[in-house]
Structure formats: C-alpha cells, structure tokens
Design an enzyme around this catalytic site. Structure first.
Site, short mmCIF file in Angstrom:
data_model
loop_
_atom_site.label_atom_id
_atom_site.label_comp_id
_atom_site.label_asym_id
_atom_site.label_seq_id
_atom_site.Cartn_x
_atom_site.Cartn_y
_atom_site.Cartn_z
N ARG A 251 32.50 53.32 61.05
CA ARG A 251 33.96 53.43 60.96
C ARG A 251 34.59 52.13 60.52
NH1 ARG A 251 34.81 55.75 66.75
NH2 ARG A 251 32.58 56.13 66.91
N GLU B 165 29.85 51.77 74.61
CA GLU B 165 30.41 52.60 75.69
C GLU B 165 29.49 53.77 76.03
OE1 GLU B 165 34.35 54.28 75.09
OE2 GLU B 165 34.70 54.35 77.24
O1 LIG Z 1 33.14 48.13 72.04
P1 LIG Z 1 31.96 49.06 72.02
O2 LIG Z 1 31.65 49.63 73.39
O3 LIG Z 1 30.77 48.42 71.40
O4 LIG Z 1 32.34 50.34 71.15
C1 LIG Z 1 32.98 50.26 69.91
C2 LIG Z 1 32.12 50.76 68.78
O5 LIG Z 1 31.78 52.14 68.98
C3 LIG Z 1 32.04 52.87 67.78
O6 LIG Z 1 30.96 52.84 66.90
P2 LIG Z 1 29.65 53.77 66.98
O7 LIG Z 1 28.50 52.89 67.41
O8 LIG Z 1 29.92 54.99 67.77
O9 LIG Z 1 29.33 54.08 65.46
P3 LIG Z 1 30.03 54.82 64.23
O10 LIG Z 1 31.06 53.86 63.70
O11 LIG Z 1 28.88 54.96 63.29
O12 LIG Z 1 30.63 56.13 64.68
C4 LIG Z 1 33.22 52.15 67.18
O13 LIG Z 1 33.37 52.43 65.80
C5 LIG Z 1 32.89 50.69 67.45
O14 LIG Z 1 32.07 50.13 66.45
N1 LIG Z 2 36.26 55.97 73.61
C1 LIG Z 2 35.85 55.83 72.34
N2 LIG Z 2 36.44 56.57 71.36
C2 LIG Z 2 36.03 56.43 70.06
N3 LIG Z 2 35.07 55.57 69.67
C3 LIG Z 2 34.48 54.82 70.63
N4 LIG Z 2 33.52 53.87 70.55
C4 LIG Z 2 33.29 53.42 71.80
N5 LIG Z 2 34.08 54.03 72.69
C5 LIG Z 2 34.84 54.91 71.98
#
Ligand SMILES: O=P(O)(O)OC[C@H]1O[C@H](OP(=O)(O)OP(=O)(O)O)[C@H](O)[C@@H]1O
Ligand SMILES: Nc1ncnc2[nH]cnc12
Length: 180
Positions: free
Chosen positions: A63, A100
């Site tokens: 993202r 998370e």
């Molecule tokens: O602060 P944190 O607990 O580390 O969470 C935040 C991260 O989680 C999500 O990515 P995700 O790993 O789900 O990957 P994506 O972007 O491929 O959906 C979001 O886009 C952040 O990069």
């Molecule tokens: N609560 C949340 N919603 C969307 N993206 C996330 N990445 C980590 N935590 C998330």
C-alpha cells in the site's frame, strides 16, 4: 474540491475483525479509488514536508507504493521501494519484523539510496510501527536517514508513531483513530 470541502474520513472503509478477530481494519483502497480523495490525501501528506530538505521518498510494499509514486510526483522527488522478501533483484538487505496481525520480512537494494540522503518514509497506516521501524533500519543500512514519516492513518494507542518519534523521526498523519 479541497481538504476543507471533502470529508476523506468517510471514504475509508472500516472492516471489524479482519484479517483476525479484534483487528479493526481501515481500508484506504476506497479512499484512493476516489479522485478527490486521492489528491487531497497526497497533498495533505506532502504539505508538512515541502521545506524539510527531503531528498527521496521511500515507501513499503504494497500500500505504500500507491502513495509513494504519487508523493514523488507531488514533491518533485524520486521514489525507492522497500519490498516484501524475494521480490527485489540482488543485492538486498533484509529485516524481519512483527506487525499488528503477523510477522513479515522486507528488503531494500543495497545501492538504492544515495549516502547521506534525507528520506521521507510514506505508508498508508502505522499501527505497531513494526513495518516503519524495519524501514528505518533498512534506510540506515544503505547509508540514508529517515528524517520524517508521513502516513494516511495513525493508530496512536497501538504505539508505533511514539516509537518512531523516539528514534528522532518527525511523524505526521492525515487521520488518527485513538482507541483502535
Ligand atoms: O505498524 P504496523 O503494525 O507494522 O502495520 C502497518 C503496516 O501494515 C500494513 O501492511 P501489510 O503488511 O498488511 O501489507 P500490504 O501493504 O501488502 O497490505 C500497512 O500497509 C503497513 O505497512
Ligand atoms: N488496523 C489496520 N487496518 C489496516 N491496515 C493495517 N495494518 C496494520 N494494522 C492495520
């Protein structure tokens, strides 16, 4: 339309108990599917850092890529990706981290950032800060510094933005959801 006339918060879809029970998932794809939502969000994420001496934008797979290229265009800077394990050609540095709802590994090409570059880290959301802290470590390993970080959404009670600030990184978010 500008930031005062569009309610971007309404464009973020909220999905309780996804991908795991207890997680309130904040989905920015609905926000970015809206032309005004996308533009207003990117402008708001860039505005605090226009005079911050930023050399380069870095964003995290996946993202963070939606935002990173747009931020590069908005600020007249280049964009460097940090990718999930196994997606970048060699040579890479790798960091493992917890987020998370799981664990993951991210990588950066060893020569991706000029030595001494002041980096603006961008992503859609900060929760635990695991992803952002891994990105800070990777940028430092290649010789740059994360001067600041800009997120669409902060979940401040989970603690990631506080962790990042404790590392000396200036942190900004457009939206904040205390209590998540
Ligand atoms: O602060 P944190 O607990 O580390 O969470 C935040 C991260 O989680 C999500 O990515 P995700 O790993 O789900 O990957 P994506 O972007 O491929 O959906 C979001 O886009 C952040 O990069
Ligand atoms: N609560 C949340 N919603 C969307 N993206 C996330 N990445 C980590 N935590 C998330």
């Amino acid at each position: 339309m500008d930031a005062s006339t569009i309610d971007i918060e309404k464009l973020v879809r909220v999905i309780p108990d996804y991908p795991k029970t207890g997680i309130i998932f904040r989905d920015v794809t609905t926000l970015f599917a809206d032309a005004d939502g996308l533009r207003v969000t990117i402008e708001a994420m860039a505005a605090p850092f226009r005079d911050a001496g930023i050399d380069l934008i870095v964003g995290v797979d996946a993202r963070g890529f939606i935002i990173g290229g747009a931020m590069g265009m908005a600020m007249g800077k280049g964009f460097v990706p940090i990718r999930k394990r196994g997606k970048l050609p060699p040579e890479v540095y790798r960091e493992e981290y917890t987020l998370e709802y799981g664990t993951s590994e991210v990588e950066i090409n060893v020569n991706a950032v000029p030595k001494g570059a002041r980096v603006l880290l961008v992503d859609d959301l900060i929760a635990t800060g695991g992803t952002a802290m891994a990105a800070v470590k990777l940028v430092e390993r290649v010789g740059g510094t994360v001067a600041a970080a800009s997120f669409t959404i902060d979940l401040p009670d989970i603690g990631g933005s506080k962790l990042l600030r404790a590392q000396g990184v200036e942190v900004f978010s457009v939206l904040s959801y205390p209590g998540d």
